[in-house]
Design an enzyme around this catalytic site. Structure first.
Site, PDB file in Angstrom:
ATOM      1  N   CYS B  92      32.400  33.121  42.214  1.00 15.08           N
ATOM      2  CA  CYS B  92      32.698  33.752  40.923  1.00 15.08           C
ATOM      3  C   CYS B  92      31.564  34.628  40.447  1.00 15.08           C
ATOM      4  CB  CYS B  92      33.010  32.692  39.880  1.00 15.08           C
ATOM      5  SG  CYS B  92      34.284  31.575  40.449  1.00 15.08           S
ATOM      6  N   HIS B 387      40.865  34.632  34.772  1.00 20.63           N
ATOM      7  CA  HIS B 387      39.653  34.669  35.593  1.00 20.63           C
ATOM      8  C   HIS B 387      39.988  34.930  37.055  1.00 20.63           C
ATOM      9  CE1 HIS B 387      35.960  33.648  37.490  1.00 20.63           C
ATOM     10  NE2 HIS B 387      36.195  32.365  37.699  1.00 20.63           N
ATOM     11  N   CYS B 417      28.799  31.078  35.979  1.00 21.79           N
ATOM     12  CA  CYS B 417      28.672  29.988  36.943  1.00 21.79           C
ATOM     13  C   CYS B 417      29.566  30.280  38.132  1.00 21.79           C
ATOM     14  CB  CYS B 417      29.068  28.665  36.298  1.00 21.79           C
ATOM     15  SG  CYS B 417      30.730  28.701  35.612  1.00 21.79           S
TER      16      CYS B 417
END
Lengths: 245, 431, 447
Positions: B92, B387, B417
């Site tokens: 990510c 996301h 994160c």
């Protein structure tokens, strides 16, 4: 617009899924109407043995995915060809009541004669360079491309589906749909096509599948000269031009 | 080689609205979405036919055939086909990492301009064949005789035909990201209510930002979607409270399960891109500088052997970044903390406020302290927007740059994160 | 290419049928392609003691037009240009008739009749005023009599404005004015010092920065494309929800996309920030965005009324005011607003739309001195029946009638509106201010 179908078509031909329709897509939308016309008793030739020898399509403006379009298919006059007689199938797409896209497919009926003993309609439509230009790409055309394109286009002509069915019609093996070859060639020009343009191609030597072929696109007159040639040999599968309009 | 280091400017960004998985972009591939996003960026900044220095992008869920995804997208876009490109992958953190890479090259004068991007499709995810079938197929490929081929095929069992769908799980722990986050939430005693409040704020902020036209210069619609599909402007504490916990239900007696489908991000499809350049290039192209990428830091934690939570690495990266830049945690006008889960944001903030954590884990004299919560994710974040893993970094960088431009001064902190116990953080300053 | 009925009439069978039934036979109009000569054939330049003879001859000669002073009946003319600035009496009109009447028969397809006169309003006697005004009725009638795509227009030239005439002369003679007929356009001295000729008449907008609202589709996309072809850098603006198509248009014309709601308070600021911030200037503002919400007035609710007025009129007023207040628009700046023939004639079920489009005309006339104050101009175009998605939504029969009730017997194309806007956008068109040019093929409605 059926996005699933559009996505399937785009995958098979190599187009991106974006906000505008691939230039060849209206052709498959019109296929049921084209088929109905060609199987109508009034159609000048029987469909069996009819060969798609050329297609000229014009994109007058990009066709947005999220807008409805009106399709019209009509049959043009029969004219003589030096190997028989040919007939044109004209497809038009209207948006905002003006023509946004149009396409003329030429079909040859070998050995047939044009009514009124019309004279031979001269030359082959486009002549390619000899020897062929340096290839831009090598395409490995898989054996199932005929079946996959049949599924997304609705064109289940047996000559494309399997070697056995193709042999029954006198071909050495299954052959790729001409419109797939054309679509794949235009997909290779993604992002490099003018605002409005005409793509004129002649389908020459059938492309037997599976096969490895050479594709060439050479910039010319603010457009492109296209060709698809066999891995070796100088008799092209497809020759064509893209020109801005 | 030029000796001085300069600042890399952020000129703006573009993204497509984020969609929920198997939603409007179900049939779009990573390449489709990335190409559309680049084309929107080109249109916004007039870069048709422009050869930018490079395009760096990536995807977390990636087909093996997409080994050159970014370059392929560039070739299909309105950018010059002479633009080089490469793929990056840091879970990510990918989207922010690409921006850091491009910015660093600009800072070192290796580039004048570049595009950092990211894309992910959870809908069009790669599906791999199972390990048994893979071994059979490889052997079949090696086999030279019909007999050898038959022998290879004979080892095939029906069970081998089950495909492997990529899982949102850590290979070394077998736990999903949500399960990891749930245990961190328990550890930091993050309440359900606090998580739901953060979630509601995310939706309300994002909706307000859309309504105010903030995203007019950041988002280009795609396939009929013009706002993030996950956005629920009418989210309320009541509606969020009705959702059942989905993660952490096996922890303890189950009463500590607080993480729901509402306060966790959904699987998403989408893409984003950011245009970076030197100030000179920006001036030559008459493009105003929105912000500068000042510095960045990455960190990783040992989540495997239980020493730290999977998503806690930013808690370590940020103090290192602050120390290097001589800043306090309170020296920022905006905080963009990626909302993988509401509990992740809250656990990170709790850790920075905790004297023991800051002393023992971070080696600081005292706690970093609290932040002004009114400066946190002021225009919404991943809980509302969704996301698409590698696209989140670009979304945040472009959003923060625009916030700083509108404010006309100040500084913003980005914290993201990532899987594998990693964290990528950066500082942006107004131009 | 756009019109099945017209295509039918061009076929041998169709021609016979339409002739027998007395149906209109629309022509294929001559349209502009860069690089081609101004006229496809020679022009007749005649006069009745006018003052423009020299300037017309010089300009047309420089434009490569083969000029003839007399019609000997042996050749077909692509254009008839009549300098009627000397027409001051009924007797002078008879002289004009003697020259033009026979020459009209020798006007080729898509031929141009262009009459130039002095403005009637500046006449010093009743006889002079009457003679000049008579030309108005004459030209409008000839526009209706011409066949095969021919157009007739009247240009009034204020004394001293001769130097500001060239862009208008070129527009009306070229294929750019294909769908503009029966119009009266006034060239004034207002800005003659600024009406500088471009270096290249095929790229008259080189170096200029334009913004077009509603650029994602239809006429707006055609305007963006046309401005870009003429050399301008185009900022393509449209609603954020239209962003995907807008990006496509911007990338095709090599411009930039600006997603903006023109009704928002910050619209003027967003436009100027984008144009000036990116390109250092803003020269041309094309207010093209517009909506229709048709309803009989008695049944029209408040929201329906307000939304149309907000987008079509109020947004333009506010953007213009914003740009002028901030001194964004300077010398040679151009505002072109989209009005409509509905705004001139009214239309049943379109009270809101017609009111907004009539309001545009008022805005343009009243703002003209303000723009002149900064060395700019503001004008409106009023399209008639243009083949777009707005008209495609009309019922078939209504559409067919609407399409045919003009002197050219066909609908116009988006490019016809775009070409007219490009002409008004030129720095060389500084002599045109506060005017409304209809792009309607001389539609009966609003004539």
């Amino acid at each position: 617009m059926d996005v699933d179908r559009l996505a399937d078509y785009s995958r098979v031909c190599g187009y991106r899924l974006g906000s505008t329709l691939p230039p060849t897509y209206p052709h498959v939308l019109a296929f049921p109407q084209q088929l109905a016309l060609m199987t109508d008793p009034a159609f000048p030739f029987g469909t069996a043995g009819l060969v798609h020898i050329g297609n000229a399509l014009t994109v007058h403006r990009p066709l947005p995915v999220d807008r409805s379009l009106a399709l019209t298919v009509s049959v043009g006059p029969v004219s003589a060809h030096h190997r028989g007689a040919q007939v044109e199938l004209v497809t038009e797409v209207r948006q905002d009541d003006t023509i946004a896209w149009e396409s003329t497919s030429t079909y040859l009926s070998r050995g047939a004669s044009a009514p009124g003993g019309a004279t031979v309609a001269g030359k082959e439509p486009v002549d390619g360079p000899t020897p062929p230009p340096m290839p831009t790409a090598t395409w490995r055309v898989p054996a199932d491309i005929g079946r996959r394109y049949a599924k997304v286009s609705g064109d289940f002509n047996p000559i494309h589906l399997h070697p056995l069915t193709a042999r029954a019609f006198g071909f050495p093996g299954a052959i790729a749909h001409g419109m797939w070859v054309k679509a794949h060639a235009l997909a290779a020009l993604e992002g490099r096509l003018p605002e409005s343009y005409r793509v004129d191609v002649a389908f020459r030597k059938p492309l037997t599948i599976p096969g490895t072929v050479r594709f060439s696109a050479v910039a010319a007159d603010r457009g492109w000269d296209l060709g698809v040639w066999p891995g070796s040999g100088e008799r092209a599968h497809l020759l064509g031009t893209v020109r801005p309009t | 080689m030029a000796s001085t280091v300069r600042r890399a400017a952020i000129l703006g960004g573009n993204r497509i609205p984020f969609a929920r998985t198997n939603g409007p972009y179900a049939r779009a591939s990573n390449q489709d979405m990335l190409t559309a996003t680049l084309d929107g960026l080109v249109a916004r900044f007039g870069l048709q036919g422009e050869r930018v220095g490079e395009v760096a992008a990536g995807a977390v869920l990636k087909h093996s055939r997409d080994y050159n995804l970014t370059r392929e997208a560039v070739l299909g876009s309105a950018l010059s086909p002479w633009t080089p490109a490469y793929d990056v992958q840091q879970a990510c953190g990918t989207g922010l990492e690409t921006a850091i890479l491009v910015a660093n090259k600009i800072a070192l004068r290796q580039l004048e301009s570049g595009v950092a991007a990211g894309v992910d499709s959870a809908s069009d995810a790669p599906i791999a064949v199972g390990e048994d079938l893979r071994q059979v197929l490889l052997e079949l490929n090696r086999a030279r005789s019909p007999k050898a081929r038959l022998a290879a095929l004979a080892r095939l069992r029906p069970s081998a035909l089950r495909p492997e769908i990529p899982r949102n799980g850590e290979p070394r722990t077998g736990l999903s990201m949500g399960e990891h986050a749930a245990s961190t939430a328990v550890q930091w005693q993050i309440s359900r209510e606090a998580q739901d409040e953060l979630t509601m704020a995310s939706h309300r902020h994002l909706a307000a930002a859309y309504d105010s036209g903030f995203f007019d210069e950041l988002v280009t619609p795609y396939l009929g979607l013009s706002r993030d599909q996950n956005l629920r402007p009418d989210s309320s504490m009541e509606s969020l409270a009705r959702l059942k916990p989905v993660f952490g239900t096996r922890l303890g007696d189950g009463t500590q399960a607080t993480m729901t489908a509402g306060n966790s991000t959904p699987l998403s499809d989408g893409a984003s891109a950011v245009l970076l350049a030197s100030a000179d290039w920006a001036a030559q192209h008459n493009l105003p500088v929105q912000a500068y990428l000042v510095d960045a830091e990455t960190a990783a934690v040992d989540y495997v052997h239980g020493e730290e939570g999977l998503l806690m690495a930013p808690a370590y990266a940020v103090p290192r970044l602050l120390a290097r830049n001589g800043l306090a945690l309170q020296d920022f006008d905006f905080y963009e903390i990626h909302e993988a889960f509401a509990s992740t944001v809250l656990a990170t903030l709790a850790a920075w406020e905790d004297p023991e954590f800051c002393k023992q884990r971070l080696g600081l004299d005292g706690p970093l302290g609290a932040i002004d919560r009114d400066r946190l994710n002021v225009n919404g974040s991943s809980l509302a927007a969704g996301h698409p893993f590698a696209a989140t970094g670009g979304r945040i960088v472009a959003t923060l740059a625009r916030l700083l431009k509108e404010k006309g001064s100040g500084r913003g902190l980005i914290s993201i994160c990532a899987a594998g116990g990693q964290g990528v953080v950066a500082i942006l300053e107004a131009a | 290419m756009s019109d099945r009925y017209r295509d039918l009439t061009l076929s041998p069978v169709g021609r016979r049928v339409t002739k027998t039934l007395g149906l209109p036979r629309p022509a294929v109009l001559r349209r502009y392609t860069p690089g081609e000569p101004l006229l496809p054939g020679p022009a007749l330049l005649a006069s009745s003691g006018g003052a423009l003879g020299e300037v017309l001859a010089r300009t047309l000669d420089a434009a490569g037009v083969e000029l003839h002073a007399a019609d000997d009946g042996t050749r077909e003319f692509a254009a008839l240009v009549f300098d009627a600035t000397g027409v001051e009496s009924v007797a002078d009109l008879a002289e004009l008739h003697a020259t033009l009447s026979p020459a009209l028969r020798h006007l080729g397809p898509s031929g141009r009749l262009l009459v130039l006169s002095r403005p009637a309003g500046t006449a010093t006697s009743a006889a002079v005023g009457a003679a000049r005004q008579a030309l108005d009725g004459l030209v409008r009638s000839l526009a209706k009599e011409l066949r095969a795509g021919g157009t007739a227009n009247l240009v009034t030239v204020e004394e001293g404005a001769e130097q500001a005439l060239e862009s208008t002369l070129r527009f009306f003679l070229s294929g750019r004015s294909a769908f503009v007929s029966g119009q009266v356009v006034a060239v004034t001295t207002a800005d003659r010092d600024r009406a500088a000729a471009p270096e290249d008449w095929d790229r008259p907008l080189t170096g200029r920065v334009a913004v077009v609202t509603g650029a994602a589709q239809g006429i707006g996309a055609a305007i963006a494309s046309c401005l870009s072809r003429d050399g301008a850098h185009v900022v393509c603006a449209d609603l954020p929800a239209q962003g995907e198509r807008l990006a496509g248009v911007a990338n095709q014309v090599g411009g930039t996309a600006l997603q903006v709601d023109i009704t928002s308070d910050r619209a003027a600021q967003r436009i100027s920030e984008h144009a000036v911030g990116r390109h250092g200037r803003l020269d041309i503002v094309v207010h093209n965005a517009g909506i229709t919400r048709d309803r009989l007035f008695a049944n029209m609710d408040d929201a329906t009324w307000r939304s149309v007025l907000a987008v079509n009129l109020d947004a333009q007023l506010r953007i213009n005011a914003g740009l002028l207040d901030e001194h964004i628009l300077g010398a040679d700046s151009r505002i072109i607003a989209a009005s409509s023939t509905s705004g001139i004639a009214g239309n049943r079920g379109q009270a809101n739309y017609a009111a907004s489009k009539a309001g545009i005309i008022g805005m343009v006339r009243t703002s003209a001195p303000d723009l002149a104050g900064v060395g700019g101009t503001i004008n409106a175009v009023a399209p008639g029946f243009i083949e777009t998605e707005m008209t495609a939504a009309m019922p078939f029969a209504v559409r067919e009638v609407a399409r045919r009730i003009n002197s050219l017997k066909q609908g116009g194309l988006p490019v016809d509106v775009a070409e007219t806007i490009c002409w008004l956008s030129q720095a060389a068109s500084g002599g045109l201010n506060g005017q409304v040019v209809r792009v309607c093929g001389q539609n009966l409605v609003g004539a």
